[in-house]
Structure formats: C-alpha cells, structure tokens
Scaffold this motif. Structure first.
Motif, PDB file in Angstrom:
ATOM      1  N   GLY A   1       8.009  43.967  55.383  1.00 29.60           N
ATOM      2  CA  GLY A   1       6.930  45.065  54.815  1.00 29.60           C
ATOM      3  C   GLY A   1       6.646  44.127  53.390  1.00 29.60           C
ATOM      4  O   GLY A   1       5.289  44.814  53.097  1.00 29.60           O
ATOM      5  N   LYS A   2       6.670  43.081  53.453  1.00 28.81           N
ATOM      6  CA  LYS A   2       6.647  42.313  52.042  1.00 28.81           C
ATOM      7  C   LYS A   2       5.133  40.660  53.359  1.00 28.81           C
ATOM      8  O   LYS A   2       5.742  40.715  54.534  1.00 28.81           O
ATOM      9  CB  LYS A   2       7.428  41.570  51.472  1.00 28.81           C
ATOM     10  N   GLU A   3       4.283  40.440  52.580  1.00 26.80           N
ATOM     11  CA  GLU A   3       4.191  38.926  53.486  1.00 26.80           C
ATOM     12  C   GLU A   3       4.717  38.293  53.176  1.00 26.80           C
ATOM     13  O   GLU A   3       6.082  37.661  52.138  1.00 26.80           O
ATOM     14  CB  GLU A   3       2.332  38.845  53.277  1.00 26.80           C
ATOM     15  N   ARG A   4       4.548  37.104  54.514  1.00 26.72           N
ATOM     16  CA  ARG A   4       4.909  36.104  54.705  1.00 26.72           C
ATOM     17  C   ARG A   4       4.674  34.580  53.609  1.00 26.72           C
ATOM     18  O   ARG A   4       3.538  34.604  52.790  1.00 26.72           O
ATOM     19  CB  ARG A   4       4.397  35.372  55.895  1.00 26.72           C
ATOM     20  N   GLU A   5       5.623  34.246  52.241  1.00 30.07           N
ATOM     21  CA  GLU A   5       5.333  33.274  51.072  1.00 30.07           C
ATOM     22  C   GLU A   5       6.285  32.305  51.522  1.00 30.07           C
ATOM     23  O   GLU A   5       7.408  31.860  51.824  1.00 30.07           O
ATOM     24  CB  GLU A   5       6.355  34.316  50.360  1.00 30.07           C
ATOM     25  N   PHE A   6       6.015  31.200  50.891  1.00 34.25           N
ATOM     26  CA  PHE A   6       6.259  29.695  50.815  1.00 34.25           C
ATOM     27  C   PHE A   6       7.264  29.857  50.224  1.00 34.25           C
ATOM     28  O   PHE A   6       7.570  29.806  49.030  1.00 34.25           O
ATOM     29  CB  PHE A   6       5.099  28.800  50.335  1.00 34.25           C
ATOM     30  N   VAL A   7       8.478  28.805  50.408  1.00 36.13           N
ATOM     31  CA  VAL A   7       9.682  28.981  49.674  1.00 36.13           C
ATOM     32  C   VAL A   7       9.793  27.520  49.699  1.00 36.13           C
ATOM     33  O   VAL A   7       9.731  26.952  47.941  1.00 36.13           O
ATOM     34  CB  VAL A   7      10.809  29.092  50.845  1.00 36.13           C
ATOM     35  N   SER A   8       9.163  26.459  50.515  1.00 41.15           N
ATOM     36  CA  SER A   8       9.613  24.627  49.650  1.00 41.15           C
ATOM     37  C   SER A   8       8.806  23.955  50.974  1.00 41.15           C
ATOM     38  O   SER A   8       8.823  24.937  52.071  1.00 41.15           O
ATOM     39  CB  SER A   8      11.279  24.970  50.050  1.00 41.15           C
ATOM     40  N   ASN A   9       8.253  22.955  50.909  1.00 44.16           N
ATOM     41  CA  ASN A   9       7.658  22.155  50.928  1.00 44.16           C
ATOM     42  C   ASN A   9       8.258  20.258  50.788  1.00 44.16           C
ATOM     43  O   ASN A   9       8.571  20.545  49.843  1.00 44.16           O
ATOM     44  CB  ASN A   9       6.472  21.618  50.827  1.00 44.16           C
ATOM     45  N   ILE A  10       8.058  19.332  52.103  1.00 40.53           N
ATOM     46  CA  ILE A  10       9.102  18.312  51.848  1.00 40.53           C
ATOM     47  C   ILE A  10       7.574  17.750  52.519  1.00 40.53           C
ATOM     48  O   ILE A  10       7.172  17.490  54.092  1.00 40.53           O
ATOM     49  CB  ILE A  10       9.973  18.107  52.367  1.00 40.53           C
ATOM     50  N   ASN A  11       6.979  16.373  52.342  1.00 43.30           N
ATOM     51  CA  ASN A  11       5.805  15.452  52.803  1.00 43.30           C
ATOM     52  C   ASN A  11       6.974  13.928  53.496  1.00 43.30           C
ATOM     53  O   ASN A  11       7.808  14.103  53.071  1.00 43.30           O
ATOM     54  CB  ASN A  11       5.125  15.060  52.237  1.00 43.30           C
ATOM     55  N   TYR A  12       6.014  13.936  54.556  1.00 39.16           N
ATOM     56  CA  TYR A  12       6.672  12.636  54.968  1.00 39.16           C
ATOM     57  C   TYR A  12       7.169  11.441  54.425  1.00 39.16           C
ATOM     58  O   TYR A  12       8.734  10.663  54.525  1.00 39.16           O
ATOM     59  CB  TYR A  12       5.595  11.979  55.922  1.00 39.16           C
ATOM     60  N   VAL A  13       6.383  11.055  53.032  1.00 38.65           N
ATOM     61  CA  VAL A  13       7.222  10.110  52.373  1.00 38.65           C
ATOM     62  C   VAL A  13       8.752  10.905  51.270  1.00 38.65           C
ATOM     63  O   VAL A  13       9.210  10.240  50.541  1.00 38.65           O
ATOM     64  CB  VAL A  13       6.547   9.483  51.114  1.00 38.65           C
ATOM     65  N   GLY A  14       8.937  11.771  51.388  1.00 36.47           N
ATOM     66  CA  GLY A  14       9.896  12.461  50.836  1.00 36.47           C
ATOM     67  C   GLY A  14       9.681  13.629  49.746  1.00 36.47           C
ATOM     68  O   GLY A  14      10.283  14.007  48.017  1.00 36.47           O
ATOM     69  N   SER A  15       8.292  14.085  48.866  1.00 31.10           N
ATOM     70  CA  SER A  15       8.348  14.309  47.586  1.00 31.10           C
ATOM     71  C   SER A  15       7.846  15.554  48.275  1.00 31.10           C
ATOM     72  O   SER A  15       8.062  16.613  48.825  1.00 31.10           O
ATOM     73  CB  SER A  15       6.391  14.543  47.364  1.00 31.10           C
ATOM     74  N   THR A  16       8.801  16.784  47.285  1.00 27.71           N
ATOM     75  CA  THR A  16       9.846  17.867  47.474  1.00 27.71           C
ATOM     76  C   THR A  16       8.448  18.575  46.748  1.00 27.71           C
ATOM     77  O   THR A  16       8.597  18.810  44.935  1.00 27.71           O
ATOM     78  CB  THR A  16      10.621  18.583  46.734  1.00 27.71           C
ATOM     79  N   THR A  17       8.560  20.448  46.924  1.00 29.39           N
ATOM     80  CA  THR A  17       7.262  21.866  46.381  1.00 29.39           C
ATOM     81  C   THR A  17       8.298  22.700  46.398  1.00 29.39           C
ATOM     82  O   THR A  17       9.112  23.166  47.325  1.00 29.39           O
ATOM     83  CB  THR A  17       6.395  21.698  46.335  1.00 29.39           C
TER      84      THR A  17
END
Length: 117
Positions: free
Chosen positions: A42-58
């Motif tokens: 019943g909810k929209e898809r939401e962002f949890v986490s990201n990692i880029n190719y150099v290893g930086s995370t959010t």
C-alpha cells in the motif's frame, strides 16, 4: 543481458538482523551505482541506501545507524546488513543498478523482509 538477483529475505523478530545480497550478472561496465529500495504494501517504493563505484554511501534517515551497504571487490554484488530491525522495516526489498548511459537501469525481482513485534 544484465540481471539482478536478490536473496536473504526472511521473517525475523524485532531487534534481529538480516543480510541481503544482490548479485548482478551480465555487467560489462562497472562504474555504476548499486542501490536498495523497499516497498511496503500500500506504499510507494522508497530509497533505502546507495553505494557508488568508489564506495561512497548514502542512507535514508529511517535506516541510518542500523543498515550498512557494501559491495564486493568485483562490484558485481551489493549487500545490505540490517541490524536492530523494526516492524516498520517490513517490505519487499529491491536492488537497482543505475548510473550513466553505460550502466543503464536494472531492477531485481525483490526479496521479502518481514519483521514481527
């Protein structure tokens, strides 16, 4: 052809831990982002986490300090270590490959995480 396959979802009690994995096959370009999203019923898809190719995370604020994203040295597998799980973490978890035009955008089929109180 790029395919993303998630695994590791399960049913756990609140306070427990899980480790999700997402294996990407068919990749020919490795300077891409790999992300985790989730969607509760019943909810929209939401962002949890990201990692880029150099290893930086959010991270989303709701998981900061509890979830940790990492990737394999070959940049073909992304992991999500989830600690101190809460019932509100219950959702289908999806991994996503994205970035520039060489990366494209690809989603996995999802893995279910259920946290009971």
């Amino acid at each position: 052809r790029v395919q993303m396959v998630e695994s590791g979802g399960a049913s756990v009690q609140a306070g427990g831990s899980l480790r999700l994995s997402c294996a990407a096959t068919g990749i020919t370009y490795y300077r891409c982002d790999m992300s985790w999203y989730r969607q509760a019923p019943g909810k929209e898809r939401e962002f949890v986490s990201n990692i880029n190719y150099v290893g930086s995370t959010t991270y989303a604020d709701s998981v900061k300090g509890r979830f940790t994203i990492s990737q394999s040295n070959a940049k073909t597998t992304v992991y999500l270590q989830m600690n101190s799980l809460k019932p509100e973490d219950t959702a289908m978890y999806y991994c996503k490959l994205s970035g520039n035009n060489f990366c494209g955008t690809f989603w996995g089929q999802g893995t279910q995480v259920t946290v009971s109180s």
